[in-house]
Scaffold this active site. Structure first.
Site, PDB file in Angstrom:
ATOM      1  N   SER A   8       0.585  -1.561   0.233  1.00 42.21           N
ATOM      2  CA  SER A   8       0.128   0.293   0.278  1.00 42.21           C
ATOM      3  C   SER A   8       1.324   1.631   0.197  1.00 42.21           C
ATOM      4  CB  SER A   8      -0.922  -0.065   1.308  1.00 42.21           C
ATOM      5  OG  SER A   8      -1.741   1.230   1.196  1.00 42.21           O
TER       6      SER A   8
ATOM      7  N   TYR B 215      -2.577  -0.708  10.302  1.00 37.62           N
ATOM      8  CA  TYR B 215      -2.674  -0.839   9.009  1.00 37.62           C
ATOM      9  C   TYR B 215      -1.190  -0.517   8.289  1.00 37.62           C
ATOM     10  CZ  TYR B 215      -4.054  -1.214   3.622  1.00 37.62           C
ATOM     11  OH  TYR B 215      -4.139  -1.265   2.441  1.00 37.62           O
TER      12      TYR B 215
END
Length: 345
Positions: free
Chosen positions: A127, A152
């Site tokens: 990501s 995350y």
């Protein structure tokens, strides 16, 4: 040879699988259909796939090692594309343990399966969130990414480290993809552009964080899928020029590579909202708020290495992409913009 796509009922997973099958590949899909967001959207994506030949589905969780191994034992898996993950920056502040099960335990299970079943190539989702506190723009894969600002992001950085370990120990070719704000039809309802659309058509205010002073490298789903497909036969090779004294974080002496995959053209959030308003034909009611914890002000992808390796070149403009999304949204949710306009007068 089959291609295994984990998270197959997800946004990227569905679109990628459709493209792979059109290209002549057989796809084996895994998904646990969890309720992080509206499960019906996942079921509808899956229904699209179940109508296609050369698609096999397993409803299970990558965190379930036995079920995962049973899948590998039954199917002839040659390439794995791991998209299964607990997504969402803000949700990681509320429910951190969900990220450990899927993003860490699940990913090591995938790595172990690749090791024991002689997978030729593992492509996995990282990501843009890994860039965290970095401010140099555009973000480049040669930059260090040691200061995440959400759990995350930390789990995605961990995935890259775990992949390198397996590339080093067992020679598994691994390619990590740092996705930059993917959008389009059948997207994730938890994403800002989706919730913006929902609130606008319902006449509710949209929350515009950091007073609208945000920039995102919005990337249309078809461009993302094209980039992934181009990498299928581009298994990383050990880089013989890799310098241990000045190490490039994106490559290695092992068969390991990390790429950014984005549009390379960041857009101001307010411009994005105005384009959305144009295609909906409705002006949004806006609530301006400060930036949220775990968020970053801007994302901007340097994609030179991916372009050099594959010829990847995003071609969908924000105007084109948002029109396609809005057209899909109106059809999927049976939205009558004209009626809404009349109500707002």
């Amino acid at each position: 040879m089959n291609i295994l796509v984990t998270g197959v009922a997800g946004f990227i997973g569905m679109h990628l699988s459709v493209r792979l099958i059109k290209e002549g590949y057989s796809v084996v899909g895994i998904d646990n259909l969890n309720d992080y967001y509206d499960v019906q959207v996942k079921k509808d994506r899956l229904e699209n796939l179940m109508q296609l030949d050369s698609f096999t589905f397993y409803e299970t969780d990558v965190a379930d090692l036995k079920a995962l191994n049973d899948c590998f034992e039954t199917e002839n898996i040659g390439v794995v594309i791991n998209l299964a993950a607990q997504a969402g920056v803000r949700y990681s502040l509320e429910n951190p343990h969900a990220y450990v099960g899927s993003n860490l335990v699940g990913f090591v299970n995938v790595l172990e399966a690749c090791r024991h079943y002689d997978v030729e190539h593992l492509i996995y989702a990282s990501s843009s969130s890994v860039y965290g506190a970095n401010v140099k723009m555009p973000f480049a894969t040669s930059d260090e990414v040691n200061h995440p600002v959400s759990l995350y992001a930390a789990t995605k950085k961990s995935n890259e480290l775990m992949a390198h370990t397996y590339s080093h120990l067992y020679g598994i070719p691994t390619t990590g993809l740092r996705f930059f704000t993917v959008y389009g039809p059948y997207g994730r309802p938890d994403m800002a552009y989706y919730s913006f659309t929902k609130n606008i058509v319902e006449g509710k205010p949209i929350k515009v964080f950091n007073n609208g002073e945000m920039m995102r490298d919005f990337t249309y789903i078809d461009d993302i899928v094209d980039g992934i497909v181009r990498l299928l036969d581009k298994e990383p090779k050990p880089d013989e020029t890799w310098d241990r004294e000045n190490p490039d974080p994106s490559s290695s002496y092992a068969p390991y590579k990390v790429y950014n995959i984005g549009n390379n053209q960041p857009v101001k959030l307010m411009d994005f909202i105005q384009t959305l308003e144009k295609h909906l034909g409705i002006e949004a009611k806006k609530e301006f708020l400060p930036m949220q914890p775990g968020d970053v002000q801007a994302t901007y992808a340097d994609i030179d290495d991916l372009q050099n390796a594959t010829g990847f070149k995003p071609s969908t403009t924000i105007d084109e992409g948002l029109k396609k999304f809005v057209d899909w949204y109106k059809e999927y949710y049976k939205v009558d913009s004209t009626a809404i306009q009349q109500e707002n007068k």
